[in-house]
Write an enzyme that holds these catalytic residues in place. Structure first.
Site, PDB file in Angstrom:
ATOM      1  CE1 TYR A  71      -2.612   2.700   5.334  1.00 16.37           C
ATOM      2  CE2 TYR A  71      -0.323   3.045   4.706  1.00 16.37           C
ATOM      3  CZ  TYR A  71      -1.407   2.214   4.857  1.00 16.37           C
ATOM      4  OH  TYR A  71      -1.292   0.894   4.516  1.00 16.37           O
TER       5      TYR A  71
ATOM      6  N   GLY B  88       0.837  -1.193   0.000  1.00 19.18           N
ATOM      7  CA  GLY B  88       0.000   0.000   0.000  1.00 19.18           C
ATOM      8  C   GLY B  88       0.869   1.238   0.000  1.00 19.18           C
TER       9      GLY B  88
ATOM     10  CE1 TYR C  38      -0.402   5.096  12.826  1.00 18.66           C
ATOM     11  CE2 TYR C  38      -0.468   6.653  11.008  1.00 18.66           C
ATOM     12  CZ  TYR C  38      -0.989   5.553  11.663  1.00 18.66           C
ATOM     13  OH  TYR C  38      -2.084   4.925  11.151  1.00 18.66           O
TER      14      TYR C  38
ATOM     15  CB  CYS D   5      -9.284  24.111  18.990  1.00 18.05           C
ATOM     16  SG  CYS D   5     -10.067  25.297  17.906  1.00 18.05           S
TER      17      CYS D   5
HETATM   18  C1  LIG Z   1      -2.256  -2.259   5.804  1.00 11.49           C
HETATM   19  C2  LIG Z   1      -2.114  -3.589   5.185  1.00 11.49           C
HETATM   20  C3  LIG Z   1      -1.326  -3.744   4.044  1.00 11.49           C
HETATM   21  C4  LIG Z   1      -0.532  -2.620   3.434  1.00 11.49           C
HETATM   22  O1  LIG Z   1       0.537  -2.219   4.219  1.00 11.49           O
HETATM   23  P1  LIG Z   1       1.573  -1.149   3.648  1.00 11.49           P
HETATM   24  O2  LIG Z   1       2.504  -0.902   4.744  1.00 11.49           O
HETATM   25  O3  LIG Z   1       0.787   0.064   3.296  1.00 11.49           O
HETATM   26  O4  LIG Z   1       2.235  -1.745   2.457  1.00 11.49           O
HETATM   27  C5  LIG Z   1      -1.288  -4.989   3.453  1.00 11.49           C
HETATM   28  N1  LIG Z   1      -1.978  -6.047   3.963  1.00 11.49           N
HETATM   29  C6  LIG Z   1      -2.739  -5.931   5.068  1.00 11.49           C
HETATM   30  C7  LIG Z   1      -3.470  -7.100   5.581  1.00 11.49           C
HETATM   31  C8  LIG Z   1      -2.834  -4.697   5.717  1.00 11.49           C
HETATM   32  O5  LIG Z   1      -3.578  -4.587   6.824  1.00 11.49           O
END
Ligand SMILES: *Cc1c(COP(=O)(O)O)cnc(C)c1O
Length: 421
Positions: free
Chosen positions: A375, A277, A318, A346
């Site tokens: 994100y 992701g 984070y 605020c």
């Molecule tokens: C969040 C998630 C991903 C993606 O993680 P990245 O760090 O954004 O690559 C892949 N698989 C599962 C099951 C996730 O929860």
């Protein structure tokens, strides 16, 4: 690598000046580069060349349908974690047989939706979930293809909120119990066991935790096969990190990750799925914001900008670092300044950076947060009744608004008053 570069002192997204988009859509807004998305997807796809594989983009990182369609057109599958994401992926034209359903708390309604609409596999995370899925499949008269997500108990060495592969985390079943759980799964006639799933965390900057986890998956594959299970697919999750701070050493590249996958799992002859992701989306997006005021504090200067924690929550949630750059490069030789960069919300948590060295900026100047594609928009909210900010996608010399900014009326008209008022 991305496609947000200066030309003649001004920031471009591919072939479009960022300031021109800002003048059209107003600030703040998210801005994505098609070429960067495509490049990152291809890097993963090529890294697994020679192995039967599917790259399933983890769409929770950035889920606008224009992004999903861009990747889907290249052949990407999708990793979804909710019924809403499933519906969104389908709306973007992703066929069901390229969608994997992950997540620790899938409901029966979500299972029903995916089983009737078409699904590649469910990554099941517990025995109660396994039984629920079996019941839903039997009720629909279909067979649900599954992997079981195992928790390999390895330390991903990442931020605690995004580590998922230690035994204390809520995800998956303990790998030590896997053989029993697979035996249970095999006894349920509404399920078809096809493989193993693992995902140990996000923003990993080292291959070693992956290697440890995948070695355990390789051993488990052989053990399960000797128990009589047919294991043909390994879902390896996502998690490869990106360089948020340009001055830091870079995390491993997809090609290095791919080589490690071949080394640890290649001999098993399984189809490989990965679910990146962040690495696909992170550097494909920036957040553009305007300086509202420069305010002199007792011992510091505040840069108050029109973007806030509701638009980009990563720093507050984070302690995340983002490079923040001016849209117009400072003239050479101009003296810089040090700012605390904050939004208008605020809360003291609405702080993007403290003591950040920047070029000297003034009200009306535009700045850009790098690496905000993953994100970012997906975690935004309307806190303080601030409208969700627009998303804009660039392709070459074209740009399009892919999610408009709602009006105040659209936001407040969603409230309904009860009869007694
Ligand atoms: C969040 C998630 C991903 C993606 O993680 P990245 O760090 O954004 O690559 C892949 N698989 C599962 C099951 C996730 O929860």
């Amino acid at each position: 690598m991305d496609h947000f570069l200066y030309r003649d002192g001004t920031l471009f997204a591919e072939d479009v000046p960022v300031a021109e988009i800002a003048a059209t859509v107003g600030t703040p807004f998210y801005l994505y580069s098609t070429a960067t998305f495509e490049r990152h997807f291809r890097l993963f796809d090529e890294a697994l060349e020679g192995m039967d594989h599917l790259v399933c983009y983890a769409m929770k990182a950035a889920s606008n349908q224009a992004i999903l369609k861009t990747l889907g057109d290249l052949g990407a599958g999708m990793d979804v974690v909710s019924g809403g994401e499933y519906a969104r992926a389908r709306a973007a034209g992703i066929p069901g047989d390229r969608i994997v359903f992950s997540g620790v708390g899938k409901t029966r309604d979500e299972m029903r939706m995916a089983l009737t609409g078409g699904i590649r596999q469910f990554n099941v995370e517990s025995e109660p979930e396994m039984e629920a899925l079996n019941a839903v499949a039997l009720e629909l008269g279909v067979i649900a293809p599954i992997t079981v997500r195992v928790n390999p108990d390895v330390d991903a060495k990442t931020h605690a909120k995004i580590a998922t592969g230690k035994s204390e985390n809520k995800f998956g079943i303990p790998i030590s119990r896997a053989r029993d759980v697979y035996a249970h799964a095999a006894s349920l006639t509404g399920l078809k066991v096809i493989g193993i799933d693992v995902h140990i965390g996000s923003q990993l900057t080292d291959l070693e935790p992956f290697r440890l986890a995948y070695q355990k998956v390789a051993e488990l594959t052989e053990a399960l096969r000797s128990d009589g299970h047919t294991i043909t697919r390994l879902d390896l999750g996502g998690g490869l990190g990106i360089p948020y701070e340009r001055s830091n050493t870079a995390p491993p590249l997809p090609v290095e990750y791919g080589a490690m996958v071949k080394e640890t799992l290649g001999h098993l002859g399984c189809e490989i799925e990965i679910e990146p992701g962040r690495l696909v989306a992170g550097n494909a997006g920036i957040l553009v914001s305007e300086v509202i005021y420069v305010k002199q504090g007792e011992d510091r200067e505040f840069l108050i900008i029109d973007g806030a924690m509701n638009d980009l929550i990563r720093p507050a949630m984070y302690e995340a670092y983002h490079d923040i750059i001016p849209v117009v490069e400072p003239a050479p030789g101009l003296e810089g300044a040090t700012y605390d960069i904050v939004g208008p919300v605020c809360e003291s948590g609405d702080t993007f950076a403290k003591g950040r060295d920047m070029p000297t900026l003034a009200a009306g100047d535009l700045i850009a947060f790098r690496s905000a594609g993953a994100y970012g928009a997906v975690m935004s909210s309307e806190y303080n009744t601030r409208p969700l900010i627009p998303e804009v996608l660039v392709k070459g010399d074209q740009f399009a608004v892919i999610r408009p900014r709602p009006t105040y009326e659209e936001i407040i008209n969603r409230d309904t008053l009860p009869a007694w008022l």
